[in-house]
Design a protein around this motif. Structure first.
Motif, PDB file in Angstrom:
ATOM      1  N   ARG A  35      45.208  37.160  27.834  1.00 40.46           N
ATOM      2  CA  ARG A  35      44.032  37.042  28.690  1.00 40.46           C
ATOM      3  C   ARG A  35      43.694  35.573  28.872  1.00 40.46           C
ATOM      4  O   ARG A  35      43.943  34.758  27.975  1.00 40.46           O
ATOM      5  CB  ARG A  35      42.831  37.789  28.109  1.00 40.46           C
ATOM      6  N   ILE A  36      43.127  35.244  30.020  1.00 40.79           N
ATOM      7  CA  ILE A  36      42.750  33.872  30.340  1.00 40.79           C
ATOM      8  C   ILE A  36      41.230  33.797  30.410  1.00 40.79           C
ATOM      9  O   ILE A  36      40.597  34.554  31.156  1.00 40.79           O
ATOM     10  CB  ILE A  36      43.351  33.429  31.684  1.00 40.79           C
ATOM     11  N   ALA A  37      40.658  32.901  29.619  1.00 41.94           N
ATOM     12  CA  ALA A  37      39.226  32.610  29.730  1.00 41.94           C
ATOM     13  C   ALA A  37      39.106  31.428  30.680  1.00 41.94           C
ATOM     14  O   ALA A  37      39.313  30.284  30.281  1.00 41.94           O
ATOM     15  CB  ALA A  37      38.644  32.283  28.366  1.00 41.94           C
ATOM     16  N   PHE A  38      38.791  31.717  31.936  1.00 34.06           N
ATOM     17  CA  PHE A  38      38.772  30.657  32.949  1.00 34.06           C
ATOM     18  C   PHE A  38      37.373  30.088  33.072  1.00 34.06           C
ATOM     19  O   PHE A  38      36.419  30.783  33.419  1.00 34.06           O
ATOM     20  CB  PHE A  38      39.243  31.194  34.307  1.00 34.06           C
ATOM     21  N   ASN A  39      37.275  28.796  32.805  1.00 34.98           N
ATOM     22  CA  ASN A  39      35.999  28.091  32.890  1.00 34.98           C
ATOM     23  C   ASN A  39      36.117  27.009  33.948  1.00 34.98           C
ATOM     24  O   ASN A  39      36.651  25.927  33.692  1.00 34.98           O
ATOM     25  CB  ASN A  39      35.649  27.472  31.533  1.00 34.98           C
ATOM     26  N   GLY A  40      35.649  27.320  35.125  1.00 37.07           N
ATOM     27  CA  GLY A  40      35.765  26.382  36.226  1.00 37.07           C
ATOM     28  C   GLY A  40      35.293  27.026  37.513  1.00 37.07           C
ATOM     29  O   GLY A  40      34.400  27.885  37.504  1.00 37.07           O
ATOM     30  N   TYR A  41      35.915  26.619  38.613  1.00 38.78           N
ATOM     31  CA  TYR A  41      35.513  27.099  39.932  1.00 38.78           C
ATOM     32  C   TYR A  41      36.669  27.887  40.535  1.00 38.78           C
ATOM     33  O   TYR A  41      37.714  27.341  40.884  1.00 38.78           O
ATOM     34  CB  TYR A  41      35.137  25.924  40.830  1.00 38.78           C
ATOM     35  N   TRP A  42      36.482  29.194  40.640  1.00 34.64           N
ATOM     36  CA  TRP A  42      37.473  30.112  41.204  1.00 34.64           C
ATOM     37  C   TRP A  42      36.689  31.333  41.676  1.00 34.64           C
ATOM     38  O   TRP A  42      36.681  32.371  41.044  1.00 34.64           O
ATOM     39  CB  TRP A  42      38.494  30.494  40.139  1.00 34.64           C
ATOM     40  N   PRO A  43      35.987  31.203  42.797  1.00 30.71           N
ATOM     41  CA  PRO A  43      35.009  32.223  43.191  1.00 30.71           C
ATOM     42  C   PRO A  43      35.574  33.625  43.324  1.00 30.71           C
ATOM     43  O   PRO A  43      34.875  34.607  43.031  1.00 30.71           O
ATOM     44  CB  PRO A  43      34.454  31.696  44.518  1.00 30.71           C
ATOM     45  N   GLU A  44      36.821  33.748  43.758  1.00 32.82           N
ATOM     46  CA  GLU A  44      37.401  35.095  43.892  1.00 32.82           C
ATOM     47  C   GLU A  44      37.490  35.817  42.556  1.00 32.82           C
ATOM     48  O   GLU A  44      37.533  37.053  42.506  1.00 32.82           O
ATOM     49  CB  GLU A  44      38.809  35.030  44.510  1.00 32.82           C
ATOM     50  N   LYS A  45      37.540  35.052  41.485  1.00 31.85           N
ATOM     51  CA  LYS A  45      37.660  35.634  40.150  1.00 31.85           C
ATOM     52  C   LYS A  45      36.318  35.665  39.408  1.00 31.85           C
ATOM     53  O   LYS A  45      36.263  35.993  38.225  1.00 31.85           O
ATOM     54  CB  LYS A  45      38.670  34.841  39.320  1.00 31.85           C
ATOM     55  N   GLY A  46      35.250  35.297  40.094  1.00 33.13           N
ATOM     56  CA  GLY A  46      33.946  35.308  39.450  1.00 33.13           C
ATOM     57  C   GLY A  46      33.642  34.065  38.644  1.00 33.13           C
ATOM     58  O   GLY A  46      32.687  34.068  37.856  1.00 33.13           O
ATOM     59  N   ALA A  47      34.422  33.007  38.833  1.00 33.37           N
ATOM     60  CA  ALA A  47      34.194  31.747  38.115  1.00 33.37           C
ATOM     61  C   ALA A  47      33.436  30.801  39.026  1.00 33.37           C
ATOM     62  O   ALA A  47      33.966  30.362  40.051  1.00 33.37           O
ATOM     63  CB  ALA A  47      35.523  31.134  37.691  1.00 33.37           C
ATOM     64  N   GLU A  48      32.205  30.460  38.659  1.00 32.01           N
ATOM     65  CA  GLU A  48      31.328  29.680  39.533  1.00 32.01           C
ATOM     66  C   GLU A  48      30.714  28.475  38.817  1.00 32.01           C
ATOM     67  O   GLU A  48      29.598  28.085  39.113  1.00 32.01           O
ATOM     68  CB  GLU A  48      30.197  30.578  40.060  1.00 32.01           C
ATOM     69  N   LEU A  49      31.454  27.879  37.875  1.00 33.83           N
ATOM     70  CA  LEU A  49      30.946  26.689  37.207  1.00 33.83           C
ATOM     71  C   LEU A  49      31.079  25.512  38.154  1.00 33.83           C
ATOM     72  O   LEU A  49      32.183  25.067  38.472  1.00 33.83           O
ATOM     73  CB  LEU A  49      31.698  26.441  35.901  1.00 33.83           C
ATOM     74  N   GLU A  50      29.960  24.983  38.603  1.00 34.12           N
ATOM     75  CA  GLU A  50      29.944  24.059  39.727  1.00 34.12           C
ATOM     76  C   GLU A  50      30.511  22.676  39.421  1.00 34.12           C
ATOM     77  O   GLU A  50      30.819  21.917  40.336  1.00 34.12           O
ATOM     78  CB  GLU A  50      28.527  23.895  40.263  1.00 34.12           C
ATOM     79  N   THR A  51      30.650  22.335  38.141  1.00 38.69           N
ATOM     80  CA  THR A  51      31.267  21.059  37.810  1.00 38.69           C
ATOM     81  C   THR A  51      32.700  21.225  37.309  1.00 38.69           C
ATOM     82  O   THR A  51      33.339  20.253  36.912  1.00 38.69           O
ATOM     83  CB  THR A  51      30.441  20.290  36.759  1.00 38.69           C
TER      84      THR A  51
END
Length: 440
Positions: free
Chosen positions: A93-109
């Protein structure tokens, strides 16, 4: 914003056992003993995410905060068929911390440092003084964005190498002041920040000593446990100070206790560093708690693929620090060379169509190496913490503004005197309300 007058947790010293109430600023135990990292003890024993809360504040019952802040994102935990198939690792599994809106990742910086920024602000007293934050770049970007939005007075001190990471969607609020230290590294910025924070009206954010920073980063493990229903067997992350690794270890212990499975093994921490700058790797190979910074580490910073991982004085020896969590988790520390990190970054981009930050590429490369060498079984459950990604995508989707330093300083032969005087002049209007806030 949701505010509570009551703190639903206490602070525990793992060395002497002393329990303290929190004022939102405490960084150390009041006992007279060697340094130890304070830990939080929550009234809520069960792992109960709050569906009505936004972002990381869905884990508010296990965060040391008195308020929830709108706009907070959280970790997106993903299963990648392509990468799993390529590695022959179905339990990845990947814990994605960043900006990838299609995947629900919305960290703006673009990095997981936003998790700690929101939590640190959520812990602060109602009328905060000037918060002093040292950063290699990513933490400064997160605090710049969140403190500007909520008008929290903040002084950010970074080495010049980190300035390129401060590209934001909105301009800095006047109460947020950025100081760049020329010809210096992250450790120099930390030392300067500690001197500034001794002044009246200034408060040191505290880095790894701040329980809010660690528990905010620990939400990575909460998100993974919520998505999969269990803790992973292996956890991969690139580290500089290793605050995030300490945090997820503490979070995993909390989840394990709540599930009633204290006898089960904790996730093995598989940490990674640049091969040319690897003080944690070097100390861990030594097999003891002893840690001795080396003079040549200062020069090795310049050759590091991921310069955000270049903390010369990580919390290795301190009680409940890096050595202890590696030992307790039966973990390991790997060294990654630049070409391997580049190859991992490119492979991830080709398979997933998203860009990785350098530190995340180092972590991915360490995972690829561990799988290839047989260091982890193919049937293992694995969590890869992508601590930053999607910045190139962010720049395509939004107009980003380069943060302008209010001041540039140099350290004169290691002395802080001139730099401190210049920073003092920068904040001279504070007595007249020049840096007042906040937007609570």
């Amino acid at each position: 914003m949701k505010i509570s007058d009551k703190r639903h947790y206490s602070l525990l010293c793992p060395l002497c056992g002393l329990t303290q109430t929190d004022d939102g600023l405490t960084l150390s135990c009041a006992g007279d003993h060697a340094p130890a990292l304070l830990q939080t003890r929550y009234e809520q024993a069960r792992f109960t995410p709050a569906e009505e809360e936004e972002g990381i504040f869905r884990y508010r019952s296990w965060l040391p905060v008195t308020r929830s802040l709108a706009g907070a994102g959280r970790t997106a935990v993903l299963r990648s068929e392509r990468l799993s198939r390529h590695l022959g690792l179905p339990g990845l599994r990947i814990a994605f911390n960043g900006y990838w809106p299609e995947k629900g990742a919305e960290l703006e910086t673009g990095t997981f440092k936003e998790l700690e920024a929101y939590t640190v602000l959520g812990r602060l007293p109602e009328e905060p003084t000037v918060l002093v934050v040292a950063s290699a770049g990513n933490t400064a970007a997160a605090f710049a964005a969140v403190c500007s939005r909520y008008e929290v007075p903040c002084l950010l001190i970074i080495p010049e190498t980190g300035l390129g990471r401060l590209r934001l969607r909105e301009p800095l609020h006047p109460c947020v002041r950025l100081v760049v230290v020329e010809d210096a590294d992250y450790t120099d910025a930390i030392a300067l920040s500690e001197e500034v924070a001794k002044w009246p009206g200034f408060t040191l954010e505290g880095g790894v000593r701040n329980v809010a920073r660690r528990d905010g980063l620990g939400t990575v493990m909460y998100a993974a446990a919520e998505e999969s229903g269990e803790l992973p067997e292996y956890y991969f992350q690139a580290v500089g100070s290793a605050a995030g690794a300490i945090a997820v270890h503490e979070a995993a212990k909390r989840v394990r206790l709540a599930s009633g499975t204290e006898g089960r093994a904790l996730p093995r921490l598989m940490l990674s560093q640049n091969d040319v700058f690897a003080p944690i790797h070097r100390a861990w190979l030594g097999g003891t708690r002893d840690f001795a910074p080396r003079d040549d580490d200062r020069f090795a910073v310049r050759g590091a693929f991921a310069d955000e991982l270049t903390n010369r004085c990580p919390p290795y020896s301190v009680h409940s620090g890096v050595f202890d969590v590696l030992t307790e988790s039966d973990g390991d520390v790997l060294a990654v060379d630049g070409p391997s990190a580049v190859a991992a970054r490119d492979l991830f981009r080709d398979l997933e169509s998203i860009d990785l930050e350098p530190a995340a590429a180092v972590a991915a490369a360490s995972l690829f190496s561990a799988v290839g060498s047989g260091a982890i079984p193919r049937d293992a459950t694995v969590l890869l913490n992508v601590t930053g990604g999607g910045r190139a995508r962010l720049a395509r989707d939004h107009t980003l503004l380069a943060a302008e330093p209010r001041l540039r300083v140099r350290l004169d032969g290691g002395s802080h005197d001139e730099a401190l005087a210049a920073i003092g002049d920068l904040f001279a209007p504070a007595a007249a309300g020049g840096v007042s806030g906040s937007g609570w």
